[in-house]
Write a protein that holds these residues in place. Structure first.
Motif, PDB file in Angstrom:
ATOM      1  N   ASP A 244       0.859  -1.188   0.000  1.00  0.00           N
ATOM      2  CA  ASP A 244       0.000   0.000   0.000  1.00  0.00           C
ATOM      3  C   ASP A 244       0.893   1.235   0.000  1.00  0.00           C
ATOM      4  N   ASP A 321      -4.961  -2.778  -1.545  1.00  0.00           N
ATOM      5  CA  ASP A 321      -6.215  -2.046  -1.485  1.00  0.00           C
ATOM      6  C   ASP A 321      -6.711  -1.733  -2.891  1.00  0.00           C
ATOM      7  N   ARG A 322      -7.933  -1.194  -2.976  1.00  0.00           N
ATOM      8  CA  ARG A 322      -8.596  -1.010  -4.261  1.00  0.00           C
ATOM      9  C   ARG A 322      -7.883   0.000  -5.154  1.00  0.00           C
ATOM     10  N   VAL A 343      -9.129  -5.691  -2.705  1.00  0.00           N
ATOM     11  CA  VAL A 343     -10.444  -5.060  -2.600  1.00  0.00           C
ATOM     12  C   VAL A 343     -10.928  -4.764  -4.007  1.00  0.00           C
ATOM     13  N   TYR A 479     -18.901  -4.895   1.278  1.00  0.00           N
ATOM     14  CA  TYR A 479     -17.765  -4.657   0.396  1.00  0.00           C
ATOM     15  C   TYR A 479     -17.361  -5.987  -0.225  1.00  0.00           C
ATOM     16  N   TYR A 497      -7.149 -11.296   4.472  1.00  0.00           N
ATOM     17  CA  TYR A 497      -7.305  -9.929   3.975  1.00  0.00           C
ATOM     18  C   TYR A 497      -7.189  -8.900   5.084  1.00  0.00           C
ATOM     19  N   LEU A 500      -4.346  -6.568   6.049  1.00  0.00           N
ATOM     20  CA  LEU A 500      -4.065  -5.282   5.408  1.00  0.00           C
ATOM     21  C   LEU A 500      -4.271  -4.130   6.385  1.00  0.00           C
ATOM     22  N   THR A 501      -5.139  -4.312   7.365  1.00  0.00           N
ATOM     23  CA  THR A 501      -5.317  -3.271   8.377  1.00  0.00           C
ATOM     24  C   THR A 501      -4.060  -3.113   9.216  1.00  0.00           C
ATOM     25  N   GLU A 504      -2.111  -0.508   7.542  1.00  0.00           N
ATOM     26  CA  GLU A 504      -2.629   0.813   7.884  1.00  0.00           C
ATOM     27  C   GLU A 504      -2.135   1.242   9.264  1.00  0.00           C
TER      28      GLU A 504
END
Length: 615
Positions: A244, A321-322, A343, A479, A497, A500-501, A504
Motif C-alpha cells: 500500500d 487495497d482497491r 479489494v 464490500y 485480507y 491489510l489493516t 494501515e
C-alpha cells in the motif's frame, strides 16, 4: 591538584599534539591528546587519559586554561572568574567524558560485587549531567539483534558512519523529528554515546545528513540483508505480501525536489507539496521494501516496481487495497505466478444473507461472508457484510443526503425571492457544484427544472429520490474482495485480507509515533533518507513489540517509549573526607513496570553499568 587513577597520582594535565600516519592511506595527520604523567616503578611516564581527536580546534594559548578548568570541574571547585564560552563548554564536555569512561580511574562491576565504602560529605552531593538511557538501551539491543551494525558494514559504511546511522535510527525511535532535532537529542540529551563508547557531542551536523545519503544509496542492499536476518530470527514464511501507499507533506516549497508534488493529501494538507511512501510488508508486519514516489503518483502504476526483484516464492499471496487493484495489475500478478487478494473496484454490493457464513473478528463482532466463484472457475468474489461498517457508511450517506437536499431546497427557495438567482446557466452551475460537494449522492436523485418561455430563467426546481440498487445508500456495510485462491474457505480468506489493516496501523505508527511527517528537506535524497531512517526505526520497534507481546505487553510504542524514557544516567559527585572528589556515574533505578519490560526483553535494568572516578 592530582588526578587519581588506578596507576597512582598524576600531576596537572596538559595537552600534547602528535603527528601520526593513517593506516589506510599512509598520510600523516595531527591528533591531540589530554595527557598526564605517572610514576611507575621509579620512572615517570606520560599517559594518555583522553584522546581529543584530530578536530580539536582550541587555540594553543588557551590549552593551559582548559586543563585547569577540567581539573576544577573534576575536583568540585567552583569557578572564581568567568571563562569564555568556548573554554567552559569544552571543559565541561571533556570532564564529563572522563567520568563517563571512568577516566583512568577505578571501575566498579555492574553487579556491585565487592563492597566499596567511601567516607563522604553528604551535604556536598551534586547530581549532574542527566542523560536519557532507557530508549537507547532497548533500541541498541533491537538493532544488534537485527545485526544492523554488520549489515551497515556489508553495505560499505565505515565505523564512524555506522555509529552515526545508529544514532539517527535510535533518535527517531526516542524523539521523533527532523535530522536537526535528532542532532540536538544526540549531542545534548542522550546517553547513547556511553553505550556505544562514541562521542556524539563533538559530531558535526553535516555528518548526519551525509550518512543519511549513504543509507539511501545502499538501501537495496540494506533492505535485502535486513529482511533475510528478520526471516532467520522469526522463521517467517514469505507467502503473504502486503502493499500500500501513503503520503506525507513538506514544510516549504522544496523547489529542488522534483518528487515533491501537490496531490491528494491523506492528512488533508492541500496547501503543501507531498511525496508518497510505498511499503511492501510481510504478513508478520516487517517491511520488505520501501520506496519514495512523487506526491501525485497514481497508486496503480507503482506495483510492478515494488514487487519486481523481491524473490518471493512462486504462488506468494499479494494483498492490496482497491487503489492499486486495477485489472492490469491483477493481470501482471497472474502472469508472474502470484496469488492475489484485493479489494474489488466494482460498485456492485449484492449480498445474500442466506448464502453467507459468519466469521468472528478480533473485537468479538461478527462478519457475514458470501463466497461466489465466477463462471470460468478462476476467481472468487467474497462479499462481506459488517454491521459496524453499516452504521459508519449509513452515517456518511445520510449526512450527504441531508446536505444535497438542503442545497436543492435553498436553490428552490431562491427562485421565489425577488433577489434570488433565476438564470438557467447559473442554476445549473450551482447544481453542479452541489453534486461535486456531495460525492456522488446525486445519482440517486432525479432533478426537474421548469424554465420560462425564453428558456433563460428557471421558474421552478423539484427533485425525487430514486435510490440505485447495490450501492452504499441501499446496501451499506457491504464490500467485495477478489482472489484467485480457490482452495481457501471464507474464514481463511477474510482473516488473511484483514492483515491489510496491519499495514494501515504501520502507516499510523510511522506518522504519529516515528516523526515521518512533516519533511523539512529541500533535496530529494535527504527527503528519501528521512523516510528510510523512519522505516528502519520501525523495524527495530517491531522486534521489541513482537518480543513484548509474547509476554503479555501490548502497549503502543508511544506508551512504551514514555516508560523507557523515564530512566536516566546521572553523575553523583561527593567530597570525600580526605579532600578528594568522588564521581559515580550510573543509571537511575528502574521502576517496577520498566523492570518488567527489561526482564521480558532479557536486558539489564542498569544500562551502562557503574563508572567511578576519584580526583
Amino acid at each position: 591538584m592530582h588526578f587519581i587513577g588506578e596507576h597512582g597520582y598524576y600531576p596537572a594535565m596538559y595537552i600534547r599534539q602528535t603527528k601520526i600516519s593513517s593506516r589506510r592511506s599512509g598520510d600523516a595527520y595531527t591528533t591531540f591528546r589530554l595527557v598526564a604523567s605517572e610514576r611507575v616503578g621509579g620512572q615517570v611516564k606520560q599517559r594518555t587519559i583522553l584522546n581529543l581527536g584530530a578536530n580539536f580546534s582550541l587555540p594553543k594559548e588557551k590549552w593551559p586554561e582548559l586543563c585547569t578548568r577540567i581539573e576544577q570541574i573534576l575536583g568540585g571547585q567552583s569557578l572564581l572568574f568567568p571563562l569564555t564560552d568556548d573554554i567552559e563548554q569544552e571543559a565541561q564536555r571533556y570532564a564529563a567524558l572522563l567520568v563517563t569512561k571512568g577516566g583512568a580511574g577505578d571501575r566498579q562491576a555492574e553487579n556491585g560485587s565487592g563492597s566499596n565504602y567511601q567516607e563522604v560529605d553528604v551535604s556536598s552531593l551534586e547530581l549532574v549531567r542527566p542523560r536519557s538511557i532507557g530508549v537507547e538501551h532497548v533500541g541498541l539491543a533491537a538493532l544488534n539483534e537485527l545485526n544492523i551494525p554488520q549489515i551497515l558494514a556489508d553495505a560499505g559504511l565505515n565505523k564512524v558512519q555506522r555509529d552515526t546511522a545508529i544514532g539517527s535510527i535510535i533518535g527517531r525511535m526516542a524523539e521523533p523529528g527532523s535530522e536537526l532535532a535528532t542532532y540536538g537529542w544526540l549531542t545534548e540529551r542522550s546517553g547513547l554515546g556511553e553505550l556505544l563508547d562514541v562521542e556524539y557531542t563533538g559530531m558535526p551536523l553535516i555528518r548526519l545528513y551525509r550518512t543519511s545519503d549513504l543509507l539511501v544509496k545502499n538501501r537495496q542492499t540494506i533492505e535485502s540483508l535486513l529482511f533475510a536476518r528478520i526471516g532467520e530470527l522469526f522463521s517467517l514464511e514469505t507467502t503473504v505480501t502486503l502493499y500500500d501507499l501513503t503520503n506525507t507533506y513538506f514544510e516549504g516549497e522544496v523547489a529542488g525536489n522534483h518528487k515533491a508534488k501537490r496531490g491528494h493529501s491523506k492528512e488533508k494538507r492541500s496547501d503543501c507539496p507531498l511525496v508518497t511512501l510505498g511499503l511492501v510488508l510481510d504478513g508478520s508486519g516487517f517491511v520488505r521494501r520501501s520506496r519514495m514516489f512523487e506526491g501525485n503518483v497514481s497508486e496503480s502504476v507503482t506495483l510492478a516496481e515494488m514487487l519486481t526483484g523481491l524473490q518471493a516464492p512462486e504462488g506468494a499471496m499479494v494483498i492490496m487495497d482497491r487503489g492499486i487493484a486495477t485489472e492490469s495489475n491483477i493481470a501482471w500478478l497472474i502472469d508472474r505466478q502470484y496469488r492475489y487478494l484485493v479489494v474489488s473496484r466494482e460498485r456492485n454490493r449484492t449480498f445474500d444473507t442466506e448464502q453467507s457464513v459468519e466469521v468472528v473478528n478480533k473485537s468479538g463482532g461478527s462478519i457475514l461472508v458470501q463466497r461466489i466463484v465466477n463462471e470460468e472457475g478462476t476467481e472468487v468474489r467474497l462479499y462481506c457484510y459488517s454491521s459496524e461498517r453499516e452504521d459508519k457508511e449509513a452515517g456518511i450517506t445520510n449526512r450527504f443526503v441531508e446536505m444535497f437536499e438542503s442545497g436543492l431546497g435553498k436553490l428552490a427557495a431562491g427562485l421565489t425571492s425577488p433577489r434570488g438567482e433565476k438564470r438557467h446557466d447559473r442554476i445549473l452551475q450551482r447544481i453542479g457544484r452541489l453534486k461535486e460537494k456531495c460525492r456522488g449522492i446525486s445519482r440517486h436523485y432525479r432533478i426537474d427544472i421548469t424554465r420560462d418561455a425564453t428558456g433563460d430563467k428557471v421558474l421552478a426546481l423539484s427533485w425525487k429520490k430514486i435510490p440505485v440498487a447495490g450501492t452504499m445508500l441501499t446496501d451499506p456495510g457491504v464490500y467485495c474482495l477478489r482472489t484467485n485462491e480457490l482452495a481457501w474457505d471464507e474464514k481463511t480468506l477474510w482473516q488473511t485480507y484483514i492483515t491489510l489493516t496491519d499495514l494501515e496501523a504501520v502507516f499510523r505508527s510511522l506518522k504519529s509515533e516515528l516523526g515521518l511527517r512533516p519533511i523539512y528537506h529541500h533535496k530529494e535524497i535527504r527527503a528519501e533518507g528521512h523516510l528510510f531512517i523512519t522505516v528502519l526505526a520501525y523495524q527495530a520497534i517491531q522486534v521489541l513489540r513482537r518480543k513484548l507481546r509474547g509476554h503479555g505487553f501490548n502497549e503502543s510504542w508511544s506508551t512504551l517509549r514514555r516508560i523507557f524514557a523515564g530512566q536516566l544516567r546521572v553523575t553523583a559527585t561527593f567530597k570525600q573526607k580526605d579532600g578528594r572528589t568522588l564521581h559515580v556515574r550510573k543509571a537511575t533505578t528502574a521502576e517496577q513496570k520498566l523492570r518488567q519490560l527489561y526482564d521480558a526483553l532479557e536486558l539489564s535494568a542498569s544500562p551502562g553499568g557503574i563508572q567511578k572516578l576519584v580526583v
